[in-house]
Design a protein around this motif. Sequence first.
Motif, PDB file in Angstrom:
ATOM      1  N   ASN A   1       0.832  -1.189   0.000  1.00 44.58           N
ATOM      2  CA  ASN A   1       0.000   0.000   0.000  1.00 44.58           C
ATOM      3  C   ASN A   1       0.872   1.247   0.000  1.00 44.58           C
ATOM      4  OD1 ASN A   1      -1.882   1.983   0.492  1.00 44.58           O
ATOM      5  ND2 ASN A   1      -1.884   1.588   2.703  1.00 44.58           N
ATOM      6  N   PHE A   2       0.986   1.864  -1.176  1.00 50.60           N
ATOM      7  CA  PHE A   2       1.878   3.019  -1.256  1.00 50.60           C
ATOM      8  C   PHE A   2       1.304   4.245  -0.554  1.00 50.60           C
ATOM      9  CE2 PHE A   2       4.103   0.410  -4.270  1.00 50.60           C
ATOM     10  CZ  PHE A   2       5.416   0.771  -4.038  1.00 50.60           C
ATOM     11  N   ALA A   3       0.095   4.145  -0.064  1.00 52.65           N
ATOM     12  CA  ALA A   3      -0.451   5.254   0.714  1.00 52.65           C
ATOM     13  C   ALA A   3      -0.097   5.114   2.200  1.00 52.65           C
ATOM     14  CB  ALA A   3      -1.965   5.342   0.539  1.00 52.65           C
ATOM     15  N   GLN A   4       0.686   4.098   2.536  1.00 50.93           N
ATOM     16  CA  GLN A   4       1.027   3.885   3.941  1.00 50.93           C
ATOM     17  C   GLN A   4       1.718   5.119   4.542  1.00 50.93           C
ATOM     18  OE1 GLN A   4       0.087   1.247   5.685  1.00 50.93           O
ATOM     19  NE2 GLN A   4       1.007   2.017   7.556  1.00 50.93           N
ATOM     20  N   GLY A   5       2.589   5.739   3.769  1.00 45.30           N
ATOM     21  CA  GLY A   5       3.283   6.937   4.247  1.00 45.30           C
ATOM     22  C   GLY A   5       2.289   8.041   4.579  1.00 45.30           C
ATOM     23  N   GLU A   6       1.198   8.063   3.831  1.00 49.33           N
ATOM     24  CA  GLU A   6       0.177   9.094   4.074  1.00 49.33           C
ATOM     25  C   GLU A   6      -0.511   8.867   5.426  1.00 49.33           C
ATOM     26  OE1 GLU A   6       1.420  11.273   1.629  1.00 49.33           O
ATOM     27  OE2 GLU A   6       1.414   9.246   0.849  1.00 49.33           O
ATOM     28  N   PHE A   7      -0.634   7.598   5.822  1.00 51.60           N
ATOM     29  CA  PHE A   7      -1.200   7.317   7.141  1.00 51.60           C
ATOM     30  C   PHE A   7      -0.300   7.902   8.221  1.00 51.60           C
ATOM     31  CE2 PHE A   7      -3.174   3.181   5.334  1.00 51.60           C
ATOM     32  CZ  PHE A   7      -4.227   3.909   4.811  1.00 51.60           C
ATOM     33  N   VAL A   8       1.003   7.754   8.027  1.00 50.18           N
ATOM     34  CA  VAL A   8       1.953   8.308   8.988  1.00 50.18           C
ATOM     35  C   VAL A   8       1.780   9.826   9.049  1.00 50.18           C
ATOM     36  CG1 VAL A   8       4.376   8.489   9.621  1.00 50.18           C
ATOM     37  CG2 VAL A   8       3.564   6.440   8.439  1.00 50.18           C
ATOM     38  N   MET A   9       1.708  10.418   7.876  1.00 52.85           N
ATOM     39  CA  MET A   9       1.542  11.868   7.809  1.00 52.85           C
ATOM     40  C   MET A   9       0.255  12.287   8.514  1.00 52.85           C
ATOM     41  SD  MET A   9      -0.427  14.222   5.921  1.00 52.85           S
ATOM     42  CE  MET A   9      -0.891  13.484   4.364  1.00 52.85           C
ATOM     43  N   LEU A  10      -0.837  11.568   8.229  1.00 57.03           N
ATOM     44  CA  LEU A  10      -2.117  11.940   8.857  1.00 57.03           C
ATOM     45  C   LEU A  10      -2.018  11.830  10.370  1.00 57.03           C
ATOM     46  CD1 LEU A  10      -4.809  10.345   6.506  1.00 57.03           C
ATOM     47  CD2 LEU A  10      -4.260  12.761   6.832  1.00 57.03           C
ATOM     48  N   GLY A  11      -1.394  10.767  10.845  1.00 61.95           N
ATOM     49  CA  GLY A  11      -1.236  10.608  12.282  1.00 61.95           C
ATOM     50  C   GLY A  11      -0.581  11.838  12.886  1.00 61.95           C
ATOM     51  N   GLY A  12       0.499  12.275  12.246  1.00 60.50           N
ATOM     52  CA  GLY A  12       1.212  13.446  12.756  1.00 60.50           C
ATOM     53  C   GLY A  12       0.394  14.717  12.620  1.00 60.50           C
ATOM     54  N   MET A  13      -0.142  14.942  11.419  1.00 64.11           N
ATOM     55  CA  MET A  13      -0.842  16.200  11.148  1.00 64.11           C
ATOM     56  C   MET A  13      -2.096  16.356  12.009  1.00 64.11           C
ATOM     57  SD  MET A  13       0.713  18.150   9.068  1.00 64.11           S
ATOM     58  CE  MET A  13       0.288  19.078   7.614  1.00 64.11           C
TER      59      MET A  13
ATOM     60  N   GLY B   1       4.856  17.348   7.839  1.00 61.35           N
ATOM     61  CA  GLY B   1       4.280  18.280   6.882  1.00 61.35           C
ATOM     62  C   GLY B   1       3.423  17.451   5.955  1.00 61.35           C
ATOM     63  N   TYR B   2       2.634  18.098   5.107  1.00 59.73           N
ATOM     64  CA  TYR B   2       1.684  17.311   4.312  1.00 59.73           C
ATOM     65  C   TYR B   2       2.383  16.343   3.382  1.00 59.73           C
ATOM     66  CZ  TYR B   2       2.564  19.752  -0.059  1.00 59.73           C
ATOM     67  OH  TYR B   2       3.143  20.219  -1.205  1.00 59.73           O
ATOM     68  N   ASP B   3       3.661  16.587   3.074  1.00 61.43           N
ATOM     69  CA  ASP B   3       4.297  15.741   2.064  1.00 61.43           C
ATOM     70  C   ASP B   3       5.409  14.837   2.607  1.00 61.43           C
ATOM     71  OD1 ASP B   3       6.072  17.703   2.645  1.00 61.43           O
ATOM     72  OD2 ASP B   3       6.528  18.246   0.576  1.00 61.43           O
ATOM     73  N   VAL B   4       5.424  14.580   3.905  1.00 65.82           N
ATOM     74  CA  VAL B   4       6.488  13.708   4.424  1.00 65.82           C
ATOM     75  C   VAL B   4       6.229  12.233   4.122  1.00 65.82           C
ATOM     76  CG1 VAL B   4       7.088  15.277   6.305  1.00 65.82           C
ATOM     77  CG2 VAL B   4       5.431  13.458   6.708  1.00 65.82           C
ATOM     78  N   GLY B   5       4.994  11.939   3.703  1.00 67.01           N
ATOM     79  CA  GLY B   5       4.617  10.534   3.524  1.00 67.01           C
ATOM     80  C   GLY B   5       5.438   9.776   2.499  1.00 67.01           C
ATOM     81  N   VAL B   6       5.694  10.410   1.363  1.00 73.20           N
ATOM     82  CA  VAL B   6       6.370   9.702   0.274  1.00 73.20           C
ATOM     83  C   VAL B   6       7.732   9.183   0.715  1.00 73.20           C
ATOM     84  CG1 VAL B   6       7.078   9.826  -2.117  1.00 73.20           C
ATOM     85  CG2 VAL B   6       5.276  11.316  -1.295  1.00 73.20           C
ATOM     86  N   GLY B   7       8.500  10.079   1.309  1.00 74.10           N
ATOM     87  CA  GLY B   7       9.844   9.689   1.717  1.00 74.10           C
ATOM     88  C   GLY B   7       9.811   8.564   2.724  1.00 74.10           C
ATOM     89  N   LEU B   8       8.916   8.683   3.695  1.00 76.62           N
ATOM     90  CA  LEU B   8       8.826   7.638   4.717  1.00 76.62           C
ATOM     91  C   LEU B   8       8.384   6.312   4.109  1.00 76.62           C
ATOM     92  CD1 LEU B   8       7.266   9.623   7.691  1.00 76.62           C
ATOM     93  CD2 LEU B   8       9.536   8.592   7.586  1.00 76.62           C
ATOM     94  N   ALA B   9       7.417   6.387   3.221  1.00 75.92           N
ATOM     95  CA  ALA B   9       6.927   5.153   2.600  1.00 75.92           C
ATOM     96  C   ALA B   9       8.048   4.465   1.829  1.00 75.92           C
ATOM     97  CB  ALA B   9       5.758   5.463   1.670  1.00 75.92           C
ATOM     98  N   LEU B  10       8.841   5.267   1.156  1.00 78.87           N
ATOM     99  CA  LEU B  10       9.935   4.724   0.349  1.00 78.87           C
ATOM    100  C   LEU B  10      10.933   3.979   1.231  1.00 78.87           C
ATOM    101  CD1 LEU B  10      10.493   4.993  -2.642  1.00 78.87           C
ATOM    102  CD2 LEU B  10      12.125   6.779  -2.110  1.00 78.87           C
ATOM    103  N   LYS B  11      11.343   4.642   2.304  1.00 76.67           N
ATOM    104  CA  LYS B  11      12.309   4.005   3.204  1.00 76.67           C
ATOM    105  C   LYS B  11      11.681   2.790   3.882  1.00 76.67           C
ATOM    106  CE  LYS B  11      16.073   6.361   2.727  1.00 76.67           C
ATOM    107  NZ  LYS B  11      16.423   7.570   3.463  1.00 76.67           N
ATOM    108  N   GLY B  12      10.440   2.931   4.288  1.00 79.23           N
ATOM    109  CA  GLY B  12       9.761   1.815   4.937  1.00 79.23           C
ATOM    110  C   GLY B  12       9.641   0.623   3.994  1.00 79.23           C
ATOM    111  N   PHE B  13       9.351   0.920   2.741  1.00 80.54           N
ATOM    112  CA  PHE B  13       9.237  -0.139   1.729  1.00 80.54           C
ATOM    113  C   PHE B  13      10.585  -0.844   1.572  1.00 80.54           C
ATOM    114  CE2 PHE B  13       9.361  -1.039  -3.019  1.00 80.54           C
ATOM    115  CZ  PHE B  13       8.618  -2.205  -2.924  1.00 80.54           C
ATOM    116  N   ALA B  14      11.639  -0.051   1.441  1.00 85.09           N
ATOM    117  CA  ALA B  14      12.972  -0.639   1.293  1.00 85.09           C
ATOM    118  C   ALA B  14      13.303  -1.501   2.512  1.00 85.09           C
ATOM    119  CB  ALA B  14      14.011   0.461   1.112  1.00 85.09           C
ATOM    120  N   ALA B  15      12.973  -0.988   3.686  1.00 91.08           N
ATOM    121  CA  ALA B  15      13.262  -1.738   4.913  1.00 91.08           C
ATOM    122  C   ALA B  15      12.491  -3.052   4.934  1.00 91.08           C
ATOM    123  CB  ALA B  15      12.902  -0.890   6.128  1.00 91.08           C
ATOM    124  N   ALA B  16      11.219  -2.963   4.548  1.00 93.81           N
ATOM    125  CA  ALA B  16      10.387  -4.168   4.562  1.00 93.81           C
ATOM    126  C   ALA B  16      10.923  -5.203   3.595  1.00 93.81           C
ATOM    127  CB  ALA B  16       8.944  -3.807   4.211  1.00 93.81           C
TER     128      ALA B  16
END
Lengths: 233, 357, 318, 290, 261
Positions: free
Chosen positions: D36-48, D213-228
């Motif tokens: 789910n490439f929107a996973q980073g957006e969940f992180v962002m929403l949690g923070g925002m 910030g509203y756009d931190v999701g992409v970067g986090l998702a990318l790193k999280g994906f690589a980690a996974a």
Amino acid sequence: MLTVEGVRSAYGRIEVLHGVDLEVRSGEIVTVVGANGAGKTTLLQCLSGTQPVSAGRIHFRGDELTSVPAYRRLRRGLAQSPEGRQIFTNLSVEENLRLGAFLFTDERVDRDMQDAFAMFPILREKRNLVAGGLSGGQQQMLAIARALMGRPHCLLLDEPSMGLAPLIVAQIFEVVESLRARDVTILLVEQNAYGALKIADRGYVMETGQITMTGPAAELIADPRIREAYLGI
Amino acid sequence: ADIKLGASLSASGPAAFLGDPEAKTIEMMVEQINEAGGINGEKIDLVLYDDGGDPNKARTFATRLVEDDEVVAIIGGSTTGTTMSILSVAEDAEVPFISLAGAIQIIDPVHKWVFKTPHTDRMACEKIFSDMQQKGITKIGMISGTDGFGASMQAQCKDVAPKYAIEILSDETYGPQDADMTPQLTKIRNTDGVQAILNPGFGQGPAIVTRNKAQLGIDLPLYESHGVASDGFIELAGAAAAEGVRLPGTALLVAAILPDSDPQKPVVTAYKTAYEAKYGETVSTFGGYAHDAVDLMTNAMKTGGSDPAAIRDALEATQGYVGTTGIYSFSPEDHLGLDLSAFKMLEIRDGGWTLID
Amino acid sequence: MKLSSKWMQLAALAVLVAVLPLFFPSGYYYRVGALIFVNGLAVTGLVILIGYAGQISLGHAGFAGIGGYACALAPAHLGLPPSLSILLGAVISAVLAVLIGKPILRLRGYYLAVATLGFGILVSMVLTNERALTGGPDGMAVQGLALRKILRGWGWKLSSGEFWYILSALAMLVGVWIALNLFQSATGRAMRALHGSEVAARTVGIDVARLKLQAFVISAVYASVAGSLLALQNQFVTPDIAGFMHSIEMVTMAVLGGVGSVLGAVTGSAILTLLPQVLTVFAEYEQLVLGLVMILVMIFLPRGLLPSIAAKLKGRGE
Amino acid sequence: MDALLQFLLSGVTVGAVYALVALGFTIIYNASDVVNFAQGEFVMLGGMITVFTYQAGLPLPLAAVLAIAITSLVGVALNKLALEPARGAPVVSLIIITIGASIFIRGAAQLIFDKQLHRFPSFSGDQPIHIFGATIVPQSLWVIGGAVLVFIGLWLFFTKTLTGKAVLATANNRLAAQLVGINTGWVMTLSFALSAAIGALAGVLVTPITLVGYDVGVGLALKGFAAAMLGGMGNPKGALVGGISLGLLEALTAGYLSSQYKDAVAFIVILAVLFVMPQGLFGKSTTERV
Amino acid sequence: MSLLEVSGLGIGFGGLRAVDNVGFSAEPGEIVSIIGPNGAGKTTLFNMISGVYLPDSGHVRLDGQDVTAAEPHRLARMGLTRTFQNLQIFQEMTVLENVIVGFHQSESGSLIADLLALPAARRRSQIARAQAQELLKRVRLDKAAEELAGNLSYGALKRLEIARALAMQPRVLLLDEPAAGCNAVETEEIDHLIAELAQSGIAILLVEHDMKMVMRISNHIVVLDHGEKIAEGSPESVSKNPAVIAAYLGAGDEESVDADS
Ligand SMILES: Nc1ncnc2c1ncn2[C@@H]1O[C@H](COP(=O)(O)OP(=O)(O)OP(=O)(O)O)[C@@H](O)[C@H]1O
Ligand SMILES: Nc1ncnc2c1ncn2[C@@H]1O[C@H](COP(=O)(O)OP(=O)(O)OP(=O)(O)O)[C@@H](O)[C@H]1O
Ligand SMILES: [Mg+2]
Ligand SMILES: [Mg+2]
């Protein structure tokens, strides 16, 4: 127990069941025979809810089943051992069986599992192994055992003998008969038409999406047309 | 007819930091001008596109502005990359273009139709280094963001450092979305002789660098860039961690504490008040660049009307325009028109800005 | 794919490309057209890799980057004319594709995705960090193509927009032609076969590893050439060309249009190139609408625009 | 020596952030094979959401809980409105839907919230804890603790509960799952709710460190994906180990080699690991008999 | 020197010795059947012979040449191919295309020719197409030629796999339960087809649980149990072997005999 009236079903715009009528009475073993592509699998899928029905009705134990979603049908007592086995290849044999009894959490689950192991000792041996590693026949056994774990009132078997060694085939037919003794009704689709008709009470013949013949199993075995077309005698 | 003004900005995407306040500023100012009767009685018709920081899109929008919307002037290019993509379109179409990006290559060599309002990164470096020089600092560690802003300034600073007899002993970087810079800072701390840390960058990076430096208890002066010159930075870094941070900023940031004699005071105060009233957020240096660009452009339109060539000529003839960023005087050789005096050295004290010089 | 023969598809595309300019109100539309074609070319390469051979790549922008920077660097440092730089970029991309493809194409699904993603990120990182050579994140200028001047010399006066419209269209048509040839050929069929079942493909004598590599290299060359054309057209190139977002954008175009179909690729590029241009009227809501369109297309046309519509016409449901 | 320790502490902190994101991927992946490439957006929403409700005057814990709850609902809505209607579509199409959703959520966030960076106070103050000359901030301990707890929870869920097995069964063979009576629609809803909740929890925990910030999701998702992927997709153990390893790799590279190429080194190591273990560190190879 | 010679072949999975020290040989035109209980290791044996699994002991020789570690596509090019117990169909391709893929070796030329659709490539494709159509007729699937293969019923797919394998014009053909999912009449057709193929000189290895079929057409039978060869010989000798009866056939074989009458 199970009545099918005028069921039609299609893949896209191509209809493959053209109004099938069929009945299975409580405690019966009923078999459906037919050539490759006749629509037997499609019919069973309509019954288990994994293939949409475009017309006609299905009643099971007095209730209309036609629009009940697939996952609810087992709750009503209708289980299927599908074509192509459809086991959970990434899960262990034991997990497969446990999931067969997904609806139950009582102690009987354990007992049923022991029964399954007793029926197919090889599954006990392989209980902790990933089901995807099983041989074809072993997977077939697992599929049947898993369906039984759901404690069905009525069991739909799609070619249960496929890929099984002769000894096991004989055993499967024995199991089917023993299930009747346990009040499980059976709808059996088989290419081993001879074996199936031998244990069945009644039979249906299916050709290109339609039922073309029906009657007591003994009569069908004796019917020359059937002997020639399906029994190869 | 209306005068058509075009803009392509990075209102979203990774450079939204820059583009968002710029877009808001331009919209606000065009509204103000039109409410006040326009320019010589003609309204300004603003066509604004969001290029998301993508140079390729910026070029498409620039083409659209000149070919389809037929604007007479363009403001935009929040980043150097987008600016450079727009640049050749403006040159080809012979439309005056004011860029809002930092790099020196935009105006050096001079392009006939291209101007810019922000000081160059090089000027920021020089301002910082001259402050260091005054404090007797000669050896520094640098930690920069790898985004366009940070990388460009990093290069410029390295280039200009010898001029101020400053030696960069340690040169570290971090990615724009990195969460922790303690390894880099530890390395800088463990480098012998480092007397100060310089952090070119914008966005969350500098805030995290500042926090990490406090966490590690590194007791060296920290210089940030003009990229973080906004109240938001102090909030994000935390007043305690940010205490003593120095950076080159514009008059805009210290509007309240400017002496009344300062010629920029009325300009920055007016802009700050209007912007903050309209958008409910604090002004940033970047919005200021846009403010100056709109002012410069519309002033030129007063003489040039809607003739691109005339606007350009008027623009180049601008002398002593007082903007939020500094006082601009363009010439055929200088399409930036600012000098070092436009920068003011600021220090964060008690959670607020103070003027050093 | 079955709708019409290869030549029908090509002809339809060519006619469309030739007739569209008649309706262009301004020169800007040539620019948009040229972008669609360049993207279409890159995405056609992806159709070969993803649609035919069933191998995913989230790093193809890396090859576009190599193509783009070849056109920026080779003329500046090697004195190569831009036209030959395109070739040089393609060769470098192909060699690189072989080198990295060999080890990583053994991976499957998401693991291949993350490996290609890593490759793309490495390329964009080098382009970003090697400032002395590439100009870093600020990018570098690219010398224009001499061809336009030559044509002018022959009395064919084309605006930059028209010139690039024609050139990109030709490049795309050639790319489409090759991809369609491949589809019907032994190699293309073998690629599609390995997509269906690798074991079965191997047991009929298909060298799966080699075939995957071929698909990877071909698609890399497509991306590289597209990258070169983009850089030459923009006369400027930044590391964004090799960025992760660009890779994702290319895959999205392929899937939206229908990843198994070459014309789908072009359609997908058209949609995703046009959308941001159309959505400028929504300004604030652009992202919102863009996301929504992507979702809706996939819900209602799950196999991508063209194949889903073709299937609906044929009457076989999903 | 204290430098090494500092690098390690930094690596574990950052690694825990990655691990939390990677853990968020596991459930949806395990239920549907979809990353789910929107996973980073969940992180962002949690923070925002926490930031804005906190600024509106809610106490921080309440704001955090509210953020997690709302984000779960967003996850459920994503499943109901976007993924369920596309059931039967190929996995790539579903992935494109999640990418579309990610763009959509980001677009909505910049309208509903703003484009600024934000942060709220650390849970236990900012006083660094000193360990043999190295330091770590208390919030890092929250993040690390959060990652470990989520890992344990997920591990128990997938190995010990029937519901967890039902989730795995749904991804493995949806048709068979229905035949054994699993309500696969419900399983998907549950998975999205849980994944989104884990994502939001990550956002709540990491915002004081990384800002939001509203756009931190992409970067986090990318790193999280690589980690996974490094750890092996779908396996909570892989997500935890993959995340921490990735963080450590970056920190050690930044500390000893080059901060400029730390992401590069991380990816090269991932490539090397996949070369030897094509399923990541803990991924199981699927056995497909022919 | 036999066409195919298998000796001492073995492989293990975890603790299990799935196949252990199995050997036999096959000559052109011979039908060698491999039978045994479920899980005896028949498919695994096929997987090793066809190069899908790498055996950990033993040898496979084709024409006397050691091909033990050869990859499946190399073996295929040398004339050894197979069908699968668990169907391996190119689902998204048409039935006809599935068979054309079988002609890969004779159809494929240089990549460049394919990319540019040079006449040579087109000609080869046309030939392959025509031949594929012939083969489809032979397995009675010609009417479904343009269908997507994924839409076929199970029994039809089994036949499609055989057609695809035949397209390679193999010298050694491994058939893993070709008659599974077919009724008695359909089985008989496959039966005839296999006999015909053998007559044309192909060596056939057959795994099948349909004893009627096995006994009728095999020249030689190898019996596996728990990975080991427990018996070997002519159909008559094997069917009377008590060990085989106990492990596999069972005594209840009269049913099929009954059906025969
Ligand atoms: N997924 C599908 N899409 C389109 N058509 C299908 C699909 N599955 C089956 N069919 C078609 O439906 C018809 C009936 O198929 P079905 O599988 O029900 O037959 P069957 O009687 O079970 O045959 P077999 O004995 O070979 O298993 C066949 O003509 C088949 O080609
Ligand atoms: N990849 C694998 N992983 C784990 N176990 C395996 C694997 N392949 C085969 N096995 C095991 O090896 C044994 C032999 O399997 P095989 O499939 O060869 O049996 P078979 O004789 O073909 O049986 P059937 O008649 O049921 O098809 C089985 O017990 C099976 O579980
Ligand atoms: Mg069937
Ligand atoms: Mg087998």
